[in-house]
Write a protein that holds these residues in place. Structure first.
Motif, mmCIF file in Angstrom:
data_model
loop_
_atom_site.group_PDB
_atom_site.id
_atom_site.type_symbol
_atom_site.label_atom_id
_atom_site.label_comp_id
_atom_site.label_asym_id
_atom_site.label_seq_id
_atom_site.Cartn_x
_atom_site.Cartn_y
_atom_site.Cartn_z
ATOM 1 N N ASN A 77 0.834 -1.184 0.000
ATOM 2 C CA ASN A 77 0.000 0.000 0.000
ATOM 3 C C ASN A 77 0.881 1.250 0.000
ATOM 4 O O ASN A 77 1.893 1.302 0.689
ATOM 5 C CB ASN A 77 -0.915 0.018 1.232
ATOM 6 C CG ASN A 77 -1.963 1.095 1.145
ATOM 7 O OD1 ASN A 77 -2.853 1.046 0.303
ATOM 8 N ND2 ASN A 77 -1.856 2.091 2.005
ATOM 9 N N HIS A 78 0.479 2.267 -0.760
ATOM 10 C CA HIS A 78 1.304 3.456 -0.945
ATOM 11 C C HIS A 78 0.740 4.642 -0.192
ATOM 12 O O HIS A 78 -0.447 4.956 -0.304
ATOM 13 C CB HIS A 78 1.417 3.791 -2.440
ATOM 14 C CG HIS A 78 2.145 2.760 -3.226
ATOM 15 N ND1 HIS A 78 1.612 1.518 -3.474
ATOM 16 C CD2 HIS A 78 3.366 2.772 -3.807
ATOM 17 C CE1 HIS A 78 2.481 0.810 -4.185
ATOM 18 N NE2 HIS A 78 3.548 1.549 -4.390
ATOM 19 N N THR A 96 -3.364 5.171 4.690
ATOM 20 C CA THR A 96 -4.668 4.660 4.272
ATOM 21 C C THR A 96 -4.535 3.207 3.829
ATOM 22 O O THR A 96 -3.770 2.907 2.924
ATOM 23 C CB THR A 96 -5.226 5.501 3.117
ATOM 24 O OG1 THR A 96 -4.224 5.609 2.090
ATOM 25 C CG2 THR A 96 -5.573 6.901 3.591
ATOM 26 N N SER A 97 -5.278 2.335 4.463
ATOM 27 C CA SER A 97 -5.167 0.908 4.168
ATOM 28 C C SER A 97 -6.016 0.478 2.977
ATOM 29 O O SER A 97 -5.816 -0.607 2.433
ATOM 30 C CB SER A 97 -5.589 0.092 5.398
ATOM 31 O OG SER A 97 -6.929 0.392 5.753
ATOM 32 N N ASP A 98 -6.966 1.330 2.545
ATOM 33 C CA ASP A 98 -7.886 0.922 1.479
ATOM 34 C C ASP A 98 -7.611 1.611 0.151
ATOM 35 O O ASP A 98 -8.364 1.447 -0.800
ATOM 36 C CB ASP A 98 -9.335 1.200 1.894
ATOM 37 C CG ASP A 98 -9.621 2.685 2.054
ATOM 38 O OD1 ASP A 98 -8.650 3.457 2.230
ATOM 39 O OD2 ASP A 98 -10.800 3.075 1.990
ATOM 40 N N PRO A 120 -10.558 2.455 -3.616
ATOM 41 C CA PRO A 120 -10.905 1.050 -3.362
ATOM 42 C C PRO A 120 -11.569 0.353 -4.538
ATOM 43 O O PRO A 120 -11.374 -0.855 -4.747
ATOM 44 C CB PRO A 120 -11.856 1.139 -2.163
ATOM 45 C CG PRO A 120 -11.415 2.365 -1.432
ATOM 46 C CD PRO A 120 -11.012 3.338 -2.501
ATOM 47 N N ASP A 121 -12.353 1.085 -5.346
ATOM 48 C CA ASP A 121 -13.028 0.462 -6.485
ATOM 49 C C ASP A 121 -12.193 0.511 -7.760
ATOM 50 O O ASP A 121 -12.671 0.148 -8.836
ATOM 51 C CB ASP A 121 -14.389 1.115 -6.730
ATOM 52 C CG ASP A 121 -14.280 2.594 -7.088
ATOM 53 O OD1 ASP A 121 -13.146 3.108 -7.119
ATOM 54 O OD2 ASP A 121 -15.329 3.229 -7.330
#
Length: 297
Positions: A77-78, A96-98, A120-121
């Motif tokens: 994750n960036h 941010t994890s998502d 996320p999408d």
């Protein structure tokens, strides 16, 4: 454009981002001397700023002592990271994890750090992260997928992926000007002008050293495109160090060209047994430092 090819383009772009994210890049810093055409690297001062197997890339100075960049954690994750040359500390500006944040920089109003966000999408749009740590804001909900961008007059000029890739400028909601089609990934504002710089692949020329891509600027006030010679053969990433001089790199060597000239001249080469292939760069005149991105061997 049919829906299926468009989706394939988006998936292809996101897969490219994912592959890049799995490749190890580090930030290095090297002192410089001189200004403009006299700029030189003090190659013996070059050292790693980050040194880890994950992805550290896309640096931009936001003031005279601080740098922001995109960094991957061990989960891929960036986030946006700030580095202070004054204190030597790294600070997470996002965690941010998502979603993942790329290409952070300071907005013209200096109230936000902007970033291209993979949501996320899977949508890839431009977001604003307030420097006072308030919640992030989506800027252009109808412009996607954004790959690269820069700012002029508090509005964004953006590389938007499609068939072909295009450069657009968002004058306002529902008022998006298409500046050029079939461009490369560099989108940079020319300092102290109303010009946006880009690489025009429509007039690409092949050479033994690599492709030569015309460098062009679009003047947002005069509505005029100007030519500024060709890219360094085989290179995609450019930056302005002032109004009149551009930098590009090839291998471990950095080159300079004047806006009106045609020749690229070396300003120094970094010797490293662990890293190679300089790509993105960020320059601070105040610090007399050049930050470069290099790939781990």
């Amino acid at each position: 454009m049919s829906r299926i090819p468009y989706l394939l383009i988006i998936l292809s772009f996101l897969s490219i981002q994912f592959v890049q994210a799995q490749t190890s890049f580090d930030l290095w810093v090297v002192d410089t001397e001189g200004k403009g055409s006299s700029l030189k690297l003090l190659a013996e001062t070059a050292k790693s700023l980050t040194n880890r197997p994950e992805y550290d890339n896309q640096p931009n100075f936001i003031n005279d002592s601080e740098l922001v960049f995109s960094a991957a954690d061990n989960q891929g994750n960036h986030d946006i990271i700030l580095y202070s040359f004054r204190t030597g500390n790294f600070t997470n500006l996002s965690k941010t994890s998502d979603r993942s944040e790329y290409s952070p920089t300071l907005t013209d109003c200096k109230q936000y750090i902007s970033a291209v966000v993979v949501e996320p999408d899977g949508k890839q749009r431009l977001w604003l992260y307030p420097i006072n740590q308030e919640p992030a804001e989506l800027l252009y909900d109808d412009i996607a997928p954004v790959g690269y961008y820069d700012w002029y007059d508090n509005k964004a000029a953006m590389f938007v992926l499609g068939e072909p890739n295009k450069l657009v400028y968002a004058w306002g909601k529902g008022n998006v000007e298409v500046i050029a089609n079939n461009i490369d990934r560099s989108v940079k504002k020319r300092p102290r002008t109303a010009e946006i710089t880009f690489l025009d692949r429509n007039e690409l020329k092949e050479s033994p050293e690599g492709n030569l891509v015309p460098i062009k600027t679009y003047d947002l006030k005069k509505k005029k495109i100007n030519a500024m010679g060709n890219s360094l053969p085989g290179s995609q990433d450019l930056i302005w160090i002032d109004k009149n001089h551009l930098l590009m790199a090839k291998g471990n060597e950095v080159f300079i060209k004047s806006a009106t000239g045609s020749e690229w001249n070396s300003i120094g080469k970094i010797t490293s047994s662990t890293h190679k292939n300089i790509t993105r760069m960020a320059y601070s005149l105040e610090l007399n430092k050049l930050v470069i991105v290099m790939q781990r061997n």
